[in-house]
Design a protein around this motif. Structure first.
Motif, mmCIF file in Angstrom:
data_model
loop_
_atom_site.group_PDB
_atom_site.id
_atom_site.type_symbol
_atom_site.label_atom_id
_atom_site.label_comp_id
_atom_site.label_asym_id
_atom_site.label_seq_id
_atom_site.Cartn_x
_atom_site.Cartn_y
_atom_site.Cartn_z
ATOM 1 N N SER A 192 30.445 -7.744 30.367
ATOM 2 C CA SER A 192 30.177 -9.169 30.609
ATOM 3 C C SER A 192 31.326 -10.029 30.075
ATOM 4 O O SER A 192 31.682 -11.036 30.683
ATOM 5 C CB SER A 192 28.853 -9.589 29.965
ATOM 6 O OG SER A 192 28.912 -9.538 28.557
ATOM 7 N N GLU A 193 31.928 -9.643 28.965
ATOM 8 C CA GLU A 193 33.066 -10.390 28.437
ATOM 9 C C GLU A 193 34.265 -10.295 29.387
ATOM 10 O O GLU A 193 34.994 -11.271 29.588
ATOM 11 C CB GLU A 193 33.436 -9.893 27.045
ATOM 12 C CG GLU A 193 32.428 -10.292 25.978
ATOM 13 C CD GLU A 193 32.939 -10.088 24.560
ATOM 14 O OE1 GLU A 193 34.159 -9.849 24.393
ATOM 15 O OE2 GLU A 193 32.135 -10.187 23.627
ATOM 16 N N ARG A 194 34.469 -9.118 29.978
ATOM 17 C CA ARG A 194 35.556 -8.964 30.945
ATOM 18 C C ARG A 194 35.345 -9.909 32.125
ATOM 19 O O ARG A 194 36.284 -10.579 32.578
ATOM 20 C CB ARG A 194 35.615 -7.517 31.449
ATOM 21 C CG ARG A 194 36.778 -7.244 32.407
ATOM 22 C CD ARG A 194 36.678 -5.865 33.023
ATOM 23 N NE ARG A 194 35.626 -5.795 34.017
ATOM 24 C CZ ARG A 194 35.768 -6.201 35.279
ATOM 25 N NH1 ARG A 194 36.913 -6.735 35.688
ATOM 26 N NH2 ARG A 194 34.766 -6.098 36.135
ATOM 27 N N ARG A 195 34.112 -9.992 32.588
ATOM 28 C CA ARG A 195 33.826 -10.859 33.731
ATOM 29 C C ARG A 195 33.985 -12.336 33.359
ATOM 30 O O ARG A 195 34.473 -13.134 34.147
ATOM 31 C CB ARG A 195 32.412 -10.604 34.261
ATOM 32 C CG ARG A 195 32.191 -11.161 35.648
ATOM 33 C CD ARG A 195 30.787 -10.945 36.143
ATOM 34 N NE ARG A 195 30.357 -9.559 36.066
ATOM 35 C CZ ARG A 195 29.180 -9.128 36.508
ATOM 36 N NH1 ARG A 195 28.336 -10.003 37.046
ATOM 37 N NH2 ARG A 195 28.842 -7.865 36.401
ATOM 38 N N ILE A 196 33.587 -12.693 32.148
ATOM 39 C CA ILE A 196 33.745 -14.076 31.700
ATOM 40 C C ILE A 196 35.216 -14.442 31.609
ATOM 41 O O ILE A 196 35.614 -15.557 31.960
ATOM 42 C CB ILE A 196 33.030 -14.290 30.342
ATOM 43 C CG1 ILE A 196 31.502 -14.202 30.530
ATOM 44 C CG2 ILE A 196 33.403 -15.650 29.744
ATOM 45 C CD1 ILE A 196 30.723 -14.136 29.232
ATOM 46 N N ARG A 197 36.059 -13.512 31.166
ATOM 47 C CA ARG A 197 37.503 -13.772 31.137
ATOM 48 C C ARG A 197 38.014 -14.091 32.539
ATOM 49 O O ARG A 197 38.788 -15.043 32.736
ATOM 50 C CB ARG A 197 38.266 -12.561 30.583
ATOM 51 C CG ARG A 197 38.239 -12.438 29.078
ATOM 52 C CD ARG A 197 39.325 -11.489 28.591
ATOM 53 N NE ARG A 197 39.181 -10.143 29.140
ATOM 54 C CZ ARG A 197 38.457 -9.180 28.585
ATOM 55 N NH1 ARG A 197 37.798 -9.417 27.453
ATOM 56 N NH2 ARG A 197 38.381 -7.983 29.135
ATOM 57 N N GLN A 198 37.578 -13.285 33.508
ATOM 58 C CA GLN A 198 37.988 -13.544 34.890
ATOM 59 C C GLN A 198 37.536 -14.929 35.329
ATOM 60 O O GLN A 198 38.311 -15.705 35.911
ATOM 61 C CB GLN A 198 37.391 -12.493 35.833
ATOM 62 C CG GLN A 198 37.977 -11.101 35.713
ATOM 63 C CD GLN A 198 37.266 -10.138 36.645
ATOM 64 O OE1 GLN A 198 36.099 -9.795 36.438
ATOM 65 N NE2 GLN A 198 37.957 -9.704 37.681
ATOM 66 N N ARG A 199 36.292 -15.254 35.062
ATOM 67 C CA ARG A 199 35.734 -16.531 35.499
ATOM 68 C C ARG A 199 36.469 -17.708 34.876
ATOM 69 O O ARG A 199 36.773 -18.701 35.548
ATOM 70 C CB ARG A 199 34.250 -16.589 35.144
ATOM 71 C CG ARG A 199 33.375 -15.628 35.940
ATOM 72 C CD ARG A 199 31.973 -15.544 35.371
ATOM 73 N NE ARG A 199 31.439 -16.870 35.142
ATOM 74 C CZ ARG A 199 30.607 -17.164 34.140
ATOM 75 N NH1 ARG A 199 30.217 -16.223 33.303
ATOM 76 N NH2 ARG A 199 30.159 -18.386 34.004
ATOM 77 N N LEU A 200 36.769 -17.619 33.577
ATOM 78 C CA LEU A 200 37.445 -18.720 32.895
ATOM 79 C C LEU A 200 38.846 -18.956 33.429
ATOM 80 O O LEU A 200 39.316 -20.106 33.499
ATOM 81 C CB LEU A 200 37.493 -18.436 31.391
ATOM 82 C CG LEU A 200 36.168 -18.544 30.638
ATOM 83 C CD1 LEU A 200 36.337 -18.077 29.194
ATOM 84 C CD2 LEU A 200 35.620 -19.966 30.682
ATOM 85 N N GLN A 201 39.520 -17.892 33.827
ATOM 86 C CA GLN A 201 40.855 -18.044 34.378
ATOM 87 C C GLN A 201 40.825 -18.827 35.692
ATOM 88 O O GLN A 201 41.694 -19.674 35.936
ATOM 89 C CB GLN A 201 41.492 -16.669 34.569
ATOM 90 C CG GLN A 201 41.856 -15.998 33.239
ATOM 91 C CD GLN A 201 42.198 -14.527 33.372
ATOM 92 O OE1 GLN A 201 41.796 -13.860 34.332
ATOM 93 N NE2 GLN A 201 42.935 -13.999 32.429
#
Length: 210
Positions: free
Chosen positions: A114-123
Motif C-alpha cells: 500500500s505504501e508503494r501504491r501511495i508513492r505512485q499516487r503522490l507523484q
C-alpha cells in the motif's frame, strides 16, 4: 484490543468490489508509470485489468480517481463509526478510543504494497494539475464525512466550530503528513510518519474539547 478489532465486516459483494477496485487501480498506476498518465485511456486500463470500461467508470467515475482513490478511507470512517460499540460518547471518550485504535489501523492498512501504491499516487498528484484539483475536492468531501460522523458519535452539532476544526485538523493534517513524506523523497516508512502525525492530530483535537 486485538487485531480483530480493526477487521471491518463486509458482504461478499463488498469484498469483491474492493478487490476489483484495488486490482484496477494497481494496473492503472503501472500503466501510467510505463506509458505516461496522459497516454493511457480508461479503455486501455480496462483491457489490461480484464474488465469493461463501464466497470471502471462505475467504480471510479473519472480517470483522476484511478489515482486518487484511497481504499483506506472508508475503512477508517467505518472504524470511527463502530468503535466502542457505536454509541454516543463524549469527545474525550471517542478520542481515547482513537488513541487505542489508530496504531492498529496504521499497522493493518499501511503495508509495504500500500505504501508503494501511495508513492505512485503522490507523484501523479504533484505532477498533474487536474489530479491536484481533484485531490482538494476529495479532501473536502472527506472532511465533511468526518465532521458528520464526529457529530453523530458525540452528539455535537455538525456546524459546531470545534467539530469543524476537528474534522479539518484530522483530514488536512494527514495530507500534510503525506506531503512531508513526499518532500523527503519518500525516505523511511509512511507508517512511521503517520504514527507521529496522527498522534499530534489527536493531541490537537483533544485540546479543542477541554
Amino acid at each position: 484490543m486485538s487485531d480483530a478489532a480493526v477487521e471491518l465486516p463486509s458482504t461478499s459483494w463488498e469484498r469483491r468490489k474492493i478487490e476489483a477496485m484495488s486490482r484496477i487501480q494497481r494496473v492503472a498506476l503501472d500503466l501510467f508509470d510505463e506509458h505516461g498518465y496522459r497516454n493511457v485511456t480508461i479503455e486501455r486500463v480496462a483491457a489490461a485489468a480484464g474488465v469493461s470500461p463501464s466497470s471502471v467508470y462505475r467504480y471510479f467515475g473519472t480517470k483522476e480517481m484511478l489515482v486518487l482513490h484511497d481504499e483506506a478511507d472508508p475503512k477508517v470512517l467505518e472504524a470511527i463509526r463502530t468503535a466502542g460499540g457505536g454509541t454516543t460518547v463524549e469527545p474525550a471518550g471517542l478520542i481515547a478510543v482513537a488513541r487505542m485504535l489508530v496504531p492498529l489501523l496504521i499497522e493493518s492498512l499501511l503495508t509495504e504494497e500500500s505504501e508503494r501504491r501511495i508513492r505512485q499516487r503522490l507523484q501523479y498528484t504533484a505532477a498533474i494539475p487536474e489530479i491536484k484539483v481533484g485531490q482538494s475536492k476529495q479532501m473536502r468531501e472527506m472532511e465533511d464525512q468526518f465532521r458528520t460522523l464526529f457529530a453523530e458519535r458525540t452528539g455535537f452539532a455538525p456546524n459546531d466550530l470545534r467539530v469543524r476544526m476537528a474534522a479539518a485538523t484530522a483530514v488536512w493534517g494527514c495530507v500534510a503528513a503525506l506531503d512531508h513524506w513526499a518532500g523527503t523523497g519518500f525516505a523511511g516508512r509512511l507508517k512511521d510518519v503517520y504514527t507521529e502525525a496522527v498522534g499530534s492530530i489527536i493531541d490537537q483535537i483533544e485540546t479543542m474539547f477541554r
